[in-house]
Enzyme design. Structure first.
Site, PDB file in Angstrom:
ATOM      1  N   THR A   1       0.891  -1.154   0.000  1.00 34.57           N
ATOM      2  CA  THR A   1       0.000   0.000   0.000  1.00 34.57           C
ATOM      3  C   THR A   1       0.923   1.196   0.000  1.00 34.57           C
ATOM      4  O   THR A   1       2.079   1.059   0.358  1.00 34.57           O
ATOM      5  CB  THR A   1      -0.831  -0.019   1.312  1.00 34.57           C
ATOM      6  OG1 THR A   1      -1.687  -1.136   1.283  1.00 34.57           O
ATOM      7  CG2 THR A   1      -1.644   1.233   1.508  1.00 34.57           C
TER       8      THR A   1
ATOM      9  N   ARG B   1     -12.813  -8.079  -3.006  1.00 34.06           N
ATOM     10  CA  ARG B   1     -12.101  -8.202  -1.724  1.00 34.06           C
ATOM     11  C   ARG B   1     -11.680  -6.807  -1.230  1.00 34.06           C
ATOM     12  O   ARG B   1     -11.192  -5.981  -1.983  1.00 34.06           O
ATOM     13  CB  ARG B   1     -10.873  -9.088  -1.904  1.00 34.06           C
ATOM     14  CG  ARG B   1      -9.997  -9.216  -0.650  1.00 34.06           C
ATOM     15  CD  ARG B   1      -8.841  -8.254  -0.672  1.00 34.06           C
ATOM     16  NE  ARG B   1      -7.938  -8.435   0.452  1.00 34.06           N
ATOM     17  CZ  ARG B   1      -6.919  -7.617   0.732  1.00 34.06           C
ATOM     18  NH1 ARG B   1      -6.675  -6.582  -0.042  1.00 34.06           N
ATOM     19  NH2 ARG B   1      -6.157  -7.815   1.770  1.00 34.06           N
ATOM     20  N   VAL B   2     -11.900  -6.537   0.034  1.00 35.06           N
ATOM     21  CA  VAL B   2     -11.444  -5.279   0.627  1.00 35.06           C
ATOM     22  C   VAL B   2     -10.519  -5.618   1.787  1.00 35.06           C
ATOM     23  O   VAL B   2     -10.849  -6.463   2.617  1.00 35.06           O
ATOM     24  CB  VAL B   2     -12.642  -4.436   1.127  1.00 35.06           C
ATOM     25  CG1 VAL B   2     -12.153  -3.165   1.808  1.00 35.06           C
ATOM     26  CG2 VAL B   2     -13.564  -4.085  -0.035  1.00 35.06           C
ATOM     27  N   GLY B   3      -9.364  -4.972   1.810  1.00 36.86           N
ATOM     28  CA  GLY B   3      -8.411  -5.200   2.900  1.00 36.86           C
ATOM     29  C   GLY B   3      -8.573  -4.155   3.987  1.00 36.86           C
ATOM     30  O   GLY B   3      -9.650  -3.585   4.179  1.00 36.86           O
ATOM     31  N   ASP B   4      -7.486  -3.903   4.707  1.00 36.27           N
ATOM     32  CA  ASP B   4      -7.557  -2.972   5.838  1.00 36.27           C
ATOM     33  C   ASP B   4      -7.473  -1.514   5.435  1.00 36.27           C
ATOM     34  O   ASP B   4      -7.876  -0.632   6.193  1.00 36.27           O
ATOM     35  CB  ASP B   4      -6.382  -3.249   6.784  1.00 36.27           C
ATOM     36  CG  ASP B   4      -5.056  -2.987   6.066  1.00 36.27           C
ATOM     37  OD1 ASP B   4      -4.788  -3.670   5.061  1.00 36.27           O
ATOM     38  OD2 ASP B   4      -4.309  -2.081   6.481  1.00 36.27           O
TER      39      ASP B   4
ATOM     40  N   THR C   1       0.367  -0.849   6.796  1.00 36.83           N
ATOM     41  CA  THR C   1       0.554  -1.588   5.545  1.00 36.83           C
ATOM     42  C   THR C   1       0.907  -3.027   5.899  1.00 36.83           C
ATOM     43  O   THR C   1       1.464  -3.286   6.960  1.00 36.83           O
ATOM     44  CB  THR C   1       1.645  -0.954   4.665  1.00 36.83           C
ATOM     45  OG1 THR C   1       1.950  -1.855   3.585  1.00 36.83           O
ATOM     46  CG2 THR C   1       2.929  -0.672   5.425  1.00 36.83           C
ATOM     47  N   GLY C   2       0.549  -3.953   5.011  1.00 37.59           N
ATOM     48  CA  GLY C   2       0.833  -5.360   5.267  1.00 37.59           C
ATOM     49  C   GLY C   2      -0.363  -6.217   4.890  1.00 37.59           C
ATOM     50  O   GLY C   2      -1.205  -5.799   4.105  1.00 37.59           O
TER      51      GLY C   2
ATOM     52  N   GLY D   1      -3.700  -7.330   4.818  1.00 30.74           N
ATOM     53  CA  GLY D   1      -4.903  -6.640   5.264  1.00 30.74           C
ATOM     54  C   GLY D   1      -5.787  -7.467   6.175  1.00 30.74           C
ATOM     55  O   GLY D   1      -6.327  -6.960   7.166  1.00 30.74           O
TER      56      GLY D   1
HETATM   57  N1  ASP Z   1      -2.862  -3.775   3.461  1.00 32.97           N
HETATM   58  C1  ASP Z   1      -3.063  -3.883   2.043  1.00 32.97           C
HETATM   59  C2  ASP Z   1      -4.188  -4.793   1.748  1.00 32.97           C
HETATM   60  O1  ASP Z   1      -4.283  -5.828   2.382  1.00 32.97           O
HETATM   61  C3  ASP Z   1      -1.859  -4.355   1.353  1.00 32.97           C
HETATM   62  C4  ASP Z   1      -0.571  -3.840   1.944  1.00 32.97           C
HETATM   63  O2  ASP Z   1      -0.529  -2.835   2.605  1.00 32.97           O
HETATM   64  O3  ASP Z   1       0.463  -4.469   1.743  1.00 32.97           O
HETATM   65  O4  ASP Z   1      -4.959  -4.507   0.868  1.00 32.97           O
END
Ligand code: ASP
Length: 257
Positions: A140, A168-171, A190-191, A193
């Site tokens: 992200t 799909r929706v992440g964090d 970030t990471g 989600g």
């Molecule tokens: N957090 C983001 C998601 O899961 C991806 C990321 O930040 O690496 O959509």
């Protein structure tokens, strides 16, 4: 005394090859702050630079879904209580600008077709976005800033994790998970989600900081909530300090250093 400052990141797991876009974004944000612009303007314009960078997983360069489509998420929040969250928008090169337009509305979250319809009403360019087939699974982009008046803001944008299903929706556009902003702290995560969501990570870190823990310790505490093999990164700005933390490589840039 409040002093202007900005931090940008290019995503947990990204390497130094992605640093130039993060540096350029930070410079742009700093130019705005240094000229007396707001924290909100600085984080949005910084994220636009990263969305336009095809190397970074946001806007142009976003990672494709399992069905080959490209859906983007973006989020922005300010210390005076404004919030804008965009989920799974298509055909929108700069979703962060659409999220920013939500700040002045009395609704704060739009998804999919509704998000694009709102973007049309606000005059945001509709164009197919060229994604990236890079194998990287996550990432992200994000920015946190403090302006000369002490206002805080956070903005993030992502193509999500490569190969996840349509819708799909992440964090990233989830309030309290991928971002948080109150009068004292702005945080972006970030990471992976799904893992960040389950921890409500950013709001937990904010509460930990408010209970008297230094910002550096609060971020490390947040990272330590996860197994070491789950990539996680955080950036944060308070009224008088700032910090970054990650359990993996993460391009970061802050101004002034
Ligand atoms: N957090 C983001 C998601 O899961 C991806 C990321 O930040 O690496 O959509």
């Amino acid at each position: 005394m409040d002093k202007a400052s900005i931090i940008c990141h290019g995503g947990a797991g990204h390497t130094a090859s992605d640093q130039p876009g993060v540096d350029a974004a930070t410079q742009r944000g700093w130019q705005i702050l240094n000229a007396g612009g707001s924290a909100l303007e600085a984080v949005v314009e910084a994220v636009v630079i990263m969305e336009d960078d095809p190397v970074l997983n946001a806007g142009t360069g976003g990672r494709y879904r399992a069905d080959g489509s490209l859906q983007l998420d973006a989020a922005v929040a300010t210390s005076d209580g404004k919030l804008g969250l965009i989920m799974a928008i298509e055909d929108t090169p700069n979703p962060i600008r659409v999220a920013a337009d939500l700040l002045s509305e009395d609704f704060h979250i739009l998804a999919g077709r509704g998000a694009r319809h709102f973007a049309d009403l606000k005059g945001h360019r509709k164009a197919s976005v060229v994604g990236s087939k890079s194998p990287s699974a996550t990432d992200t982009v994000g920015a946190v800033a403090r302006d000369k008046d002490g206002n805080l803001a956070v903005a993030s944008s992502t193509g999500g994790c490569s190969g996840r299903p349509l819708g799909r929706v992440g964090d990233t556009p989830m309030w309290g998970s991928g971002l948080w902003c109150d009068q004292n702290i702005a945080i972006a995560a970030t990471g992976i989600g799904e893992e960040i969501l389950k921890q409500l990570l950013c709001s937990k870190v904010a509460v930990h900081h408010h209970s008297g823990t230094s910002i550096n310790h609060a971020l490390s505490w947040g990272i330590d909530l996860f197994d070491k093999n789950i990539e996680i990164g955080l950036i944060a700005m308070t009224r008088d300090s700032q910090a970054t933390a990650a359990n993996t490589v993460m391009p970061v840039c802050n101004f002034p250093e």
